[in-house]
Design an enzyme around this catalytic site. Structure first.
Site, PDB file in Angstrom:
ATOM      1  N   LYS A   1      41.421  68.083  53.621  1.00  0.00           N
ATOM      2  CA  LYS A   1      42.599  68.189  52.753  1.00  0.00           C
ATOM      3  C   LYS A   1      42.155  68.461  51.321  1.00  0.00           C
ATOM      4  CE  LYS A   1      45.092  65.707  50.040  1.00  0.00           C
ATOM      5  NZ  LYS A   1      45.522  66.747  49.097  1.00  0.00           N
TER       6      LYS A   1
ATOM      7  N   GLU B   1      34.905  57.522  47.100  1.00  0.00           N
ATOM      8  CA  GLU B   1      34.047  58.002  45.999  1.00  0.00           C
ATOM      9  C   GLU B   1      34.980  58.186  44.808  1.00  0.00           C
ATOM     10  OE1 GLU B   1      30.862  58.438  46.162  1.00  0.00           O
ATOM     11  OE2 GLU B   1      30.383  58.654  48.275  1.00  0.00           O
TER      12      GLU B   1
ATOM     13  N   CYS C   1      32.332  63.646  38.028  1.00  0.00           N
ATOM     14  CA  CYS C   1      32.349  62.181  38.093  1.00  0.00           C
ATOM     15  C   CYS C   1      31.096  61.606  37.448  1.00  0.00           C
ATOM     16  CB  CYS C   1      32.483  61.731  39.537  1.00  0.00           C
ATOM     17  SG  CYS C   1      31.229  62.446  40.623  1.00  0.00           S
TER      18      CYS C   1
ATOM     19  N   GLU D   1      37.580  56.844  31.326  1.00  0.00           N
ATOM     20  CA  GLU D   1      36.892  58.056  31.790  1.00  0.00           C
ATOM     21  C   GLU D   1      37.697  59.256  31.266  1.00  0.00           C
ATOM     22  OE1 GLU D   1      37.532  59.268  35.910  1.00  0.00           O
ATOM     23  OE2 GLU D   1      35.494  60.055  36.017  1.00  0.00           O
TER      24      GLU D   1
HETATM   25  P1  NAD Z   1      43.146  62.284  42.423  1.00  0.00           P
HETATM   26  O1  NAD Z   1      42.866  60.883  42.802  1.00  0.00           O
HETATM   27  O2  NAD Z   1      44.352  62.588  41.639  1.00  0.00           O
HETATM   28  O3  NAD Z   1      43.257  63.205  43.739  1.00  0.00           O
HETATM   29  C1  NAD Z   1      42.224  63.290  44.685  1.00  0.00           C
HETATM   30  C2  NAD Z   1      42.794  63.740  46.019  1.00  0.00           C
HETATM   31  O4  NAD Z   1      43.673  62.726  46.526  1.00  0.00           O
HETATM   32  C3  NAD Z   1      43.617  65.020  45.973  1.00  0.00           C
HETATM   33  O5  NAD Z   1      43.355  65.793  47.132  1.00  0.00           O
HETATM   34  C4  NAD Z   1      45.048  64.501  45.997  1.00  0.00           C
HETATM   35  O6  NAD Z   1      45.972  65.436  46.515  1.00  0.00           O
HETATM   36  C5  NAD Z   1      44.912  63.312  46.920  1.00  0.00           C
HETATM   37  N1  NAD Z   1      45.948  62.274  46.792  1.00  0.00           N
HETATM   38  C6  NAD Z   1      46.771  62.049  45.728  1.00  0.00           C
HETATM   39  N2  NAD Z   1      47.567  60.971  45.985  1.00  0.00           N
HETATM   40  C7  NAD Z   1      47.220  60.524  47.226  1.00  0.00           C
HETATM   41  C8  NAD Z   1      47.645  59.430  48.039  1.00  0.00           C
HETATM   42  N3  NAD Z   1      48.606  58.576  47.643  1.00  0.00           N
HETATM   43  N4  NAD Z   1      47.067  59.259  49.256  1.00  0.00           N
HETATM   44  C9  NAD Z   1      46.085  60.088  49.670  1.00  0.00           C
HETATM   45  N5  NAD Z   1      45.636  61.137  48.951  1.00  0.00           N
HETATM   46  C10 NAD Z   1      46.182  61.349  47.737  1.00  0.00           C
HETATM   47  O7  NAD Z   1      41.807  62.799  41.703  1.00  0.00           O
HETATM   48  P2  NAD Z   1      41.580  64.188  40.952  1.00  0.00           P
HETATM   49  O8  NAD Z   1      42.335  64.175  39.671  1.00  0.00           O
HETATM   50  O9  NAD Z   1      41.800  65.300  41.926  1.00  0.00           O
HETATM   51  O10 NAD Z   1      39.999  64.111  40.654  1.00  0.00           O
HETATM   52  C11 NAD Z   1      39.441  63.545  39.496  1.00  0.00           C
HETATM   53  C12 NAD Z   1      38.877  62.170  39.788  1.00  0.00           C
HETATM   54  O11 NAD Z   1      37.966  62.236  40.877  1.00  0.00           O
HETATM   55  C13 NAD Z   1      38.069  61.604  38.629  1.00  0.00           C
HETATM   56  O12 NAD Z   1      38.389  60.253  38.441  1.00  0.00           O
HETATM   57  C14 NAD Z   1      36.610  61.721  39.102  1.00  0.00           C
HETATM   58  O13 NAD Z   1      35.718  60.813  38.525  1.00  0.00           O
HETATM   59  C15 NAD Z   1      36.782  61.516  40.560  1.00  0.00           C
HETATM   60  N6  NAD Z   1      35.644  62.088  41.283  1.00  0.00           N
HETATM   61  C16 NAD Z   1      34.762  61.238  41.865  1.00  0.00           C
HETATM   62  C17 NAD Z   1      33.654  61.740  42.533  1.00  0.00           C
HETATM   63  C18 NAD Z   1      32.664  60.825  43.202  1.00  0.00           C
HETATM   64  O14 NAD Z   1      31.847  61.304  43.990  1.00  0.00           O
HETATM   65  N7  NAD Z   1      32.670  59.531  42.930  1.00  0.00           N
HETATM   66  C19 NAD Z   1      33.455  63.116  42.593  1.00  0.00           C
HETATM   67  C20 NAD Z   1      34.382  63.953  41.973  1.00  0.00           C
HETATM   68  C21 NAD Z   1      35.485  63.418  41.328  1.00  0.00           C
END
Ligand code: NAD
Length: 485
Positions: free
Chosen positions: A180, A253, A287, A387
Site C-alpha cells: 500500500k 518504523e 527519517c 521532527e
Molecule cells: P504517515 O504516517 O502520514 O503515512 C504513512 C502511511 O500510512 C501512508 O501510506 C498513509 O496512507 C498510511 N496511513 C495513514 N493513516 C493510516 C491509518 N489510520 N491506518 C493505516 N495506514 C494509514 O507518514 P508520512 O507523512 O507518509 O511519512 C513521514 C513520516 O514517516 C515521518 O515521520 C518519517 O520520520 C517517517 N519515516 C520513518 C521511516 C523509518 O524507517 N523509521 C522511514 C521513512 C519515513
C-alpha cells in the site's frame, strides 16, 4: 519466465491500475497526486474501497499455501528475476519517481539503484532452523514459518526503497504481500506491481492505491496476519491500536529526531562536508536525516561557518534540473507543516545562520523552501523538540559529555544517533550511551540489507532487514520430535 526480454513494455505515462491476482484492476473512482516541483496534477490512480481490499486479500490467502511450500532458493530466484525486470525498466521508473516524490534526478536514480541492490542482496539471506537439542531420545528445534498474508504500508519520502525493502523479506520468507503506497506517491509502486505480476505466481505480490481510508481497511482485515508500517509516530500508534483487535503481527518504523554529536578534535573542513548532506538530504525528509546537531563549544563558530558554506552550495531545484541537490517538500500538507515551523523564526527570535523564512511569491510554483540552519536555539524550542521533516535544522553548543548525552536522549524519539571524533574509542563509548535503534561513529547513513534497521522508544517497534527483519515476517515454531517411546 527465463529472460527479461520477454517482458511486455511497461507504459509509465498512463494506465495506473491496482494489481490484484496478477491482473490490472480498475476502480470506479480515481484520484490524482501532485508533482511537488510544479504543483501539476499527475496521472489518475485507483481509489480502492473495501471490495478491492477483500479481493486482494482473497487472492493473497489463496496463493499463500503453495508459495509457503516453494523452497527458499526458488523464492530467491523469483526475487532475482524481479530485480532484473525492474532494471530493464529503470529509466521509466526513475522519471516517474522524480515526478511523484519531487526528487532531483540524481536522488531518484540513487534511490532506485540502492533499492535494487538491496533487493538482490536480500535474496541471499536465509532463515535457518536452529537445533537446540538433538539426543538419542529427542530433537528440539526452532523454526521460523511465514505468517501468511502480509501488508507493507509505505510513506511518501522513499516510495521505492521502503516498498521493495518490505516486499523482499516478506516474499523470501514465504508470505504473500500487499503493497500500500502513500496517496502522495502511488505511481512507482503501481508500476512495480505491474512488473511483479509478470514474475511471481498470482496473488504473491499485489498493489492497492487509495486515499487515507485504505490503511484502516487493511489494518482491520481479519485475514491479514501482519502489517509492516513505515510512517509517522502518530499514525503508527493508530495502526497498533487497529491491529490489536485481530492480533496482527506488527513492525513499526516511525519518526525520528536524530542527534549528531561532534567532538572538538575533528577535522572541521572534512566533517562539515559529510554532515551537510546527511542533514539536508531529500530536503530533510528522511527519517534518519540528522535533525539535531550538537557541536563542541571549542569549535562551534568555525564549524557553523563551514557548514553554512556547504549548505549554500546546495542547489535547490525541481526534478527537471540536473544540477539540483535539494528538491521541494513532497506535498502540500507537509509544506504547510514545515512553513509553520519557519514562521516561528521571527516569533521566537531564533538566530538564522543561513536561509530563513521563505518569501511568498504568487508566480513561483512548487513546494520549495530555503535550506535553513538555526544557530543555538533553546533546548525546549520547537525546532529542537519536533521532527521538522523539512530543510531546517538546529545547531547546538555542548561542552560536557554527560550533559550532551542527556540532551541527546531527552526525547521520545530513538531512531538513529551519531558521534564524530578522531578518537574512535572515545566516540564509540559515547555512542553506546545513546538511546537509538542505529548508532554510528563518524557517519550517519550506513545501511545494509544484512543489518537490521528500526527505532527505539516512539521511533518504532521491531526492525526491518537482516535476519532480524526476516524473523519479523515469521511466527516462531517450536518443533519436538520424540525418537523413543
Ligand atoms: P504517515 O504516517 O502520514 O503515512 C504513512 C502511511 O500510512 C501512508 O501510506 C498513509 O496512507 C498510511 N496511513 C495513514 N493513516 C493510516 C491509518 N489510520 N491506518 C493505516 N495506514 C494509514 O507518514 P508520512 O507523512 O507518509 O511519512 C513521514 C513520516 O514517516 C515521518 O515521520 C518519517 O520520520 C517517517 N519515516 C520513518 C521511516 C523509518 O524507517 N523509521 C522511514 C521513512 C519515513
Amino acid at each position: 519466465m527465463d529472460s527479461t526480454t520477454d517482458l511486455p513494455k511497461i507504459d509509465f505515462t498512463s494506465n495506473f491500475q491496482n494489481i490484484i491476482g496478477n491482473a490490472l484492476s480498475s476502480t470506479p473512482e480515481t484520484r490524482q497526486a501532485v508533482d511537488p516541483s510544479t504543483e501539476e496534477l499527475l496521472y489518475p490512480v485507483p481509489l480502492s474501497k473495501q471490495s478491492d481490499v477483500d479481493n486482494a486479500v482473497s487472492a493473497a490467502k489463496a496463493a499463500f499455501p503453495a508459495w509457503r511450500d516453494v523452497s527458499y532458493d526458488e523464492r530467491a530466484q523469483y526475487i532475482l528475476r524481479y530485480a532484473d525486470a525492474i532494471e530493464a525498466n529503470l529509466s521509466g521508473l526513475q522519471e516517474l519517481l522524480m515526478k511523484e516524490a519531487g526528487k532531483p534526478i540524481s536522488n531518484a536514480t540513487g534511490e532506485l539503484g540502492f533499492a535494487l541492490a538491496h533487493l538482490r542482496e536480500t535474496a541471499k539471506l536465509r532463515l535457518k532452523e536452529e537445533v537446540i537439542e538433538d539426543t538419542e531420545e529427542r530433537k528440539a528445534s526452532v523454526r521460523y514459518v511465514p505468517v501468511g498474508v502480509g501488508v507493507g504500508i509505505i510513506p511518501w519520502n522513499y516510495p521505492v526503497l521502503l516498498g521493495l525493502g518490505k516486499l523482499g523479506p516478506a516474499v523470501l520468507t514465504g508470505n504473500t504481500f500487499i503493497w500500500k503506497p502513500s496517496p502522495y506517491s502511488p505511481y512507482t509502486a503501481l508500476k512495480l506491481g505491474e512488473i511483479a505480476a509478470q514474475i511471481f505466481p498470482s496473488g504473491v505480490v499485489q498493489v492497492l492505491s487509495g486515499d487515507e481510508s485504505l490503511g484502516p481497511f487493511l489494518t482491520a482485515h481479519p485475514d491479514i496476519a501482519k502489517i509492516s508500517f513505515t510512517g509517522s509516530t502518530a499514525t503508527g500508534k493508530k495502526v497498533m491500536q487497529a491491529c490489536a483487535s485481530t492480533l496482527k503481527r506488527l513492525t513499526l518504523e516511525l519518526g525520528g529526531n536524530d542527534a549528531a554529536i561532534v567532538y572538538d578534535d575533528v577535522d572541521v573542513g572534512k566533517v562539515v562536508q559529510k554532515i551537510g548532506p546527511m542533514a539536508f538530504m531529500h530536503s530533510g525528509q528522511i527519517c534518519m536525516d540528522i535533525k539535531r546537531l550538537y557541536v563542541h563549544e571549542k569549535i562551534y563558530d568555525e564549524f557553523l561557518a563551514g557548514l553554512v558554506q556547504v549548505v549554500k552550495s546546495f542547489k535547490v531545484g525541481g526534478g527537471g534540473d540536473p544540477d539540483a541537490f535539494l528538491g521541494p517538500v513532497q506535498n502540500s500538507m507537509q509544506f504547510a507543516k514545515v512553513k509553520d515551523l519557519y514562521s516561528e523564526i521571527g516569533k521566537q527570535n531564533w538566530q538564522v545562520a543561513v536561509g530563513g523564512e521563505p518569501v511568498a511569491s504568487e508566480s513561483k510554483k512548487g513546494f520549495f523552501l530555503p535550506p535553513t540552519i538555526i544557530d543555538n536555539p533553546p533546548d525546549d524550542s520547537r525546532i529542537v523538540v519536533e521532527e521538522p521533516f523539512g530543510p531546517i535544522m538546529p545547531v547546538l553548543k555542548w561542552s560536557d559529555e554527560d550533559e550532551v548525552v542527556k540532551r541527546a536522549n531527552n526525547t521520545n524519539m530513538g531512531l538513529g544517533a551519531s558521534v564524530w571524533s578522531n578518537d574512535i574509542a572515545k566516540a564509540e563509548k559515547l555512542a553506546r550511551r545513546l538511546e537509538a535503534g542505529s548508532i554510528w561513529v563518524n557517519s550517519h547513513f550506513e545501511l545494509s540489507p544484512y543489518v537490521p534497521f528500526g527505532g527505539h522508544k516512539w521511533s518504532g517497534v521491531g526492525m526491518d532487514w537482516g535476519i532480524v527483519g526476516l524473523k519479523g515476517w515469521c511466527n516462531t515454531q517450536a518443533s519436538w520430535v520424540r525418537k523413543t517411546f
